[in-house]
Design a protein around this motif. Structure first.
Motif, mmCIF file in Angstrom:
data_model
loop_
_atom_site.group_PDB
_atom_site.id
_atom_site.type_symbol
_atom_site.label_atom_id
_atom_site.label_comp_id
_atom_site.label_asym_id
_atom_site.label_seq_id
_atom_site.Cartn_x
_atom_site.Cartn_y
_atom_site.Cartn_z
ATOM 1 N N ASP A 125 0.827 -1.207 0.000
ATOM 2 C CA ASP A 125 0.000 0.000 0.000
ATOM 3 C C ASP A 125 0.857 1.250 0.000
ATOM 4 O O ASP A 125 2.017 1.226 0.422
ATOM 5 C CB ASP A 125 -0.908 0.037 1.230
ATOM 6 C CG ASP A 125 -1.870 -1.136 1.279
ATOM 7 O OD1 ASP A 125 -2.094 -1.748 0.225
ATOM 8 O OD2 ASP A 125 -2.379 -1.438 2.368
ATOM 9 N N ASP A 126 0.256 2.362 -0.468
ATOM 10 C CA ASP A 126 0.945 3.639 -0.360
ATOM 11 C C ASP A 126 0.661 4.243 1.017
ATOM 12 O O ASP A 126 0.090 3.582 1.891
ATOM 13 C CB ASP A 126 0.537 4.584 -1.492
ATOM 14 C CG ASP A 126 -0.930 4.980 -1.448
ATOM 15 O OD1 ASP A 126 -1.600 4.705 -0.430
ATOM 16 O OD2 ASP A 126 -1.424 5.567 -2.433
ATOM 17 N N PHE A 297 3.832 6.240 15.132
ATOM 18 C CA PHE A 297 4.141 5.663 13.827
ATOM 19 C C PHE A 297 5.640 5.579 13.607
ATOM 20 O O PHE A 297 6.379 6.515 13.911
ATOM 21 C CB PHE A 297 3.491 6.485 12.709
ATOM 22 C CG PHE A 297 1.992 6.450 12.722
ATOM 23 C CD1 PHE A 297 1.299 5.440 12.075
ATOM 24 C CD2 PHE A 297 1.272 7.421 13.393
ATOM 25 C CE1 PHE A 297 -0.084 5.390 12.092
ATOM 26 C CE2 PHE A 297 -0.114 7.389 13.421
ATOM 27 C CZ PHE A 297 -0.791 6.370 12.764
ATOM 28 N N GLY A 298 6.082 4.449 13.057
ATOM 29 C CA GLY A 298 7.493 4.292 12.735
ATOM 30 C C GLY A 298 8.379 4.040 13.930
ATOM 31 O O GLY A 298 9.603 4.186 13.839
ATOM 32 N N VAL A 299 7.790 3.654 15.063
ATOM 33 C CA VAL A 299 8.552 3.409 16.294
ATOM 34 C C VAL A 299 8.586 1.906 16.560
ATOM 35 O O VAL A 299 7.565 1.223 16.411
ATOM 36 C CB VAL A 299 7.903 4.147 17.485
ATOM 37 C CG1 VAL A 299 8.658 3.856 18.775
ATOM 38 C CG2 VAL A 299 7.855 5.642 17.222
ATOM 39 N N LYS A 372 -4.198 -0.082 9.799
ATOM 40 C CA LYS A 372 -3.344 -0.668 8.758
ATOM 41 C C LYS A 372 -2.025 0.092 8.636
ATOM 42 O O LYS A 372 -0.952 -0.505 8.500
ATOM 43 C CB LYS A 372 -4.063 -0.647 7.407
ATOM 44 C CG LYS A 372 -5.041 -1.760 7.180
ATOM 45 C CD LYS A 372 -5.317 -1.978 5.692
ATOM 46 C CE LYS A 372 -5.744 -0.726 4.984
ATOM 47 N NZ LYS A 372 -6.003 -0.953 3.542
ATOM 48 N N THR A 373 -2.114 1.401 8.690
ATOM 49 C CA THR A 373 -0.919 2.239 8.527
ATOM 50 C C THR A 373 0.059 2.015 9.666
ATOM 51 O O THR A 373 1.280 1.989 9.445
ATOM 52 C CB THR A 373 -1.328 3.723 8.459
ATOM 53 O OG1 THR A 373 -2.255 3.910 7.390
ATOM 54 C CG2 THR A 373 -0.108 4.606 8.220
ATOM 55 N N LEU A 378 5.670 0.103 10.962
ATOM 56 C CA LEU A 378 6.588 -0.439 11.965
ATOM 57 C C LEU A 378 7.966 -0.622 11.321
ATOM 58 O O LEU A 378 8.065 -1.036 10.165
ATOM 59 C CB LEU A 378 6.080 -1.775 12.493
ATOM 60 C CG LEU A 378 4.916 -1.753 13.494
ATOM 61 C CD1 LEU A 378 4.430 -3.180 13.771
ATOM 62 C CD2 LEU A 378 5.334 -1.058 14.788
ATOM 63 N N PRO A 379 9.041 -0.325 12.039
ATOM 64 C CA PRO A 379 10.387 -0.496 11.457
ATOM 65 C C PRO A 379 10.667 -1.930 11.018
ATOM 66 O O PRO A 379 11.429 -2.170 10.073
ATOM 67 C CB PRO A 379 11.318 -0.070 12.590
ATOM 68 C CG PRO A 379 10.485 0.836 13.446
ATOM 69 C CD PRO A 379 9.093 0.282 13.379
#
Length: 506
Positions: A125-126, A297-299, A372-373, A378-379
């Motif tokens: 997904d984008d 997010f991204g952690v 979903k995002t 996730l790293p």
């Protein structure tokens, strides 16, 4: 006299090209506010690249495309005389093996002869949850070596499998040269052959490394498409401009395209250095800052759990509860894409520690997409990199009991924190599939939209073959949820109500 006539015609063609290059930004499909995306780069920016210059043969092709546009009744491409032949791929004479007309496929066909070139990929997904489809022009074989009708057939076959709702198409144009370039007739027929759902559900058509010729072609082709479709087209001159739209690191971009992108960067950097040579003042670059403790997010999962003191991160708890409360009877839950601006605003609030009221937002597709995002950003995947090969290997098991046992064994190998979060998510997804008569989301449908967000390999993108194996694994988790997740669901260490949240039974 004939030579003079050819020179005169070429000059006339170049005059036509100058007109097409000056079409308004809206006509070129450039979004409002980005009208200077091409104008900001002078012709000198690209003149070193042979693919980005207009050769005499290219102008002849463009001229014939213009003639084709002026004669819409001639759609077959077979009765166009010399002009039709010039517009065909690489000047090839149409034969039984190389026809531009797409015949109706009478039986199931997987298009292995086209698929082997890896021209089209589905890459998850984008950034706003739309399915991401990649098209690599450098992998197109010479048009004389295959039936170009089958390329269109393969495109439709692929989209039929993965594009039920919104999607983004990214075309990497580098490597599109005279010998492998589909004709203008093919482009016209492709647009007409694709069903309405393909055009309607396409939310963005991004052309990476566009050449001048492609821009001229678009200046002509835009007259054949609707204004609404035209606005979906965007030019991207460097791959770094895709940041924020998708995770480039997970895309299996061919090395030749990466090399070309680096060359474009070096050229631009060289020009910038020459421009700033007279201004030696430099600005110090701040060291990257660590994300705040509120960041969601991204952690890494372990940091989130450590910061919050809960086995399930706050964002997962809140989005799961919102979907469970209002989304278990919503058709297309987890498949539909809500307003992208609203989604970005919700992400910003979560990262800043600001409370989010999903009831006030009304649209239950917002928490569904946020959920979903979260997993997609996730790293490392919730299923971990180490279990990736085991997941693909499970697909080869024919016995159903063996597949269930394999899935249970894979899940049991997860670290406790990963298992708990996955279990928490799968319980919700299982409930959605049990209401598939209302949600229209079966285990197979859920696996398609969630699979690439839970499983991906390290340092490489997911191929189409691997994608089907990943989806099969996730579908098995849902079909046999009660037999695979046998541990007790995690308990919260303190009532959610103490933080102003709604308690949730686990």
């Amino acid at each position: 006299m004939r030579k003079m006539a050819e020179v005169t015609q070429t000059s006339a063609n170049r005059e036509n090209l100058s007109i097409d290059l000056d079409v308004p930004a809206e006509g070129r499909g450039v979004p409002e506010g980005e009208e200077g995306a091409f104008a900001a780069h002078s012709m000198d920016d690209f003149e070193e690249d042979n693919e980005l210059s207009l050769e005499q043969e290219d102008t002849e092709i463009v001229s014939n495309a213009q003639l084709k546009l002026r004669s819409p009744s001639d759609e077959s491409g077979g009765a166009g005389g010399d002009g039709s032949q010039a517009a065909s791929s690489a000047g090839a004479t149409p034969t039984a093996d190389n026809m531009e007309t797409v015949d109706i496929v009478q039986q199931e066909d997987t298009f292995e002869d086209i698929a082997k070139h890896n021209i089209i990929q589905v890459a998850g997904d984008d950034s706003v949850g739309r399915k991401l489809v990649l098209f690599f022009c450098n992998r197109l074989p010479p048009t004389k070596t295959y039936n170009t009708a089958r390329l269109l057939g393969f495109l439709k076959y692929t989209l039929d499998q993965y594009v039920e709702n919104d999607y983004t198409l990214v075309v990497f144009q580098h490597g599109l040269v005279h010998v492998n370039r589909p004709s203008f007739n093919w482009l016209t027929q492709a647009y007409r052959e694709l069903d309405r759902k393909f055009k309607k559900n396409l939310k963005a058509l991004i052309i990476v490394h566009p050449s001048n010729l492609v821009k001229v072609f678009w200046g002509i082709f835009r007259h054949l498409v609707s204004t609404k479709f035209s606005r979906k087209v965007t030019y991207v001159h460097l791959m770094s401009e895709l940041d924020g739209l998708m995770d480039i690191e997970r895309l299996a971009i061919p090395e030749v395209v990466k090399k070309h992108d680096m060359q474009m960067i070096e050229r631009r950097r060289g020009r910038q250095q020459r421009q700033t040579a007279s201004s030696p003042n430099t600005t110090a670059v701040d060291a990257p800052k660590e994300p705040p403790k509120t960041q969601q997010f991204g952690v890494p999962l372990e940091i989130l759990i450590e910061n919050e003191g809960q086995p399930i991160p706050k964002i997962v708890r809140e989005t799961v509860e919102a979907v469970r409360t209002r989304g278990l009877e919503t058709e297309g839950i987890f498949r539909r894409c809500p307003n992208a601006i609203t989604v970005k605003e919700v992400q910003r609030k979560y990262n800043q520690g600001v409370a989010v009221d999903f009831e006030a937002l009304v649209d239950v597709h917002i928490p569904a997409l946020i959920l979903k995002t979260f997993f997609r950003e996730l790293p490392a995947p919730i299923m971990t990199y180490e279990l990736y090969d085991d997941i693909l290997a499970m697909h080869g098991l024919q016995d159903n009991d063996a597949r269930i046992a394999s899935c249970r064994s894979i899940v049991e190998k997860l670290p406790d924190m990963n298992y708990n979060v996955l279990h928490y998510l799968m319980r919700l997804l299982h409930e959605v599939t049990e209401n598939s008569d209302k949600t229209k989301m079966s285990a197979a449908n859920i696996s398609i939209v969630f699979g690439p967000n839970l499983v991906w390999p390290k340092n490489k993108a997911i191929s189409l073959a691997s994608l089907s194996q990943i989806n099969s694994f996730v579908a098995t988790l849902l079909y046999h949820y009660d037999h695979i997740f046998t541990r007790q669901a995690p308990m919260m260490q303190e009532p959610l109500a103490s933080k102003g949240e709604t308690p949730q039974t686990t």
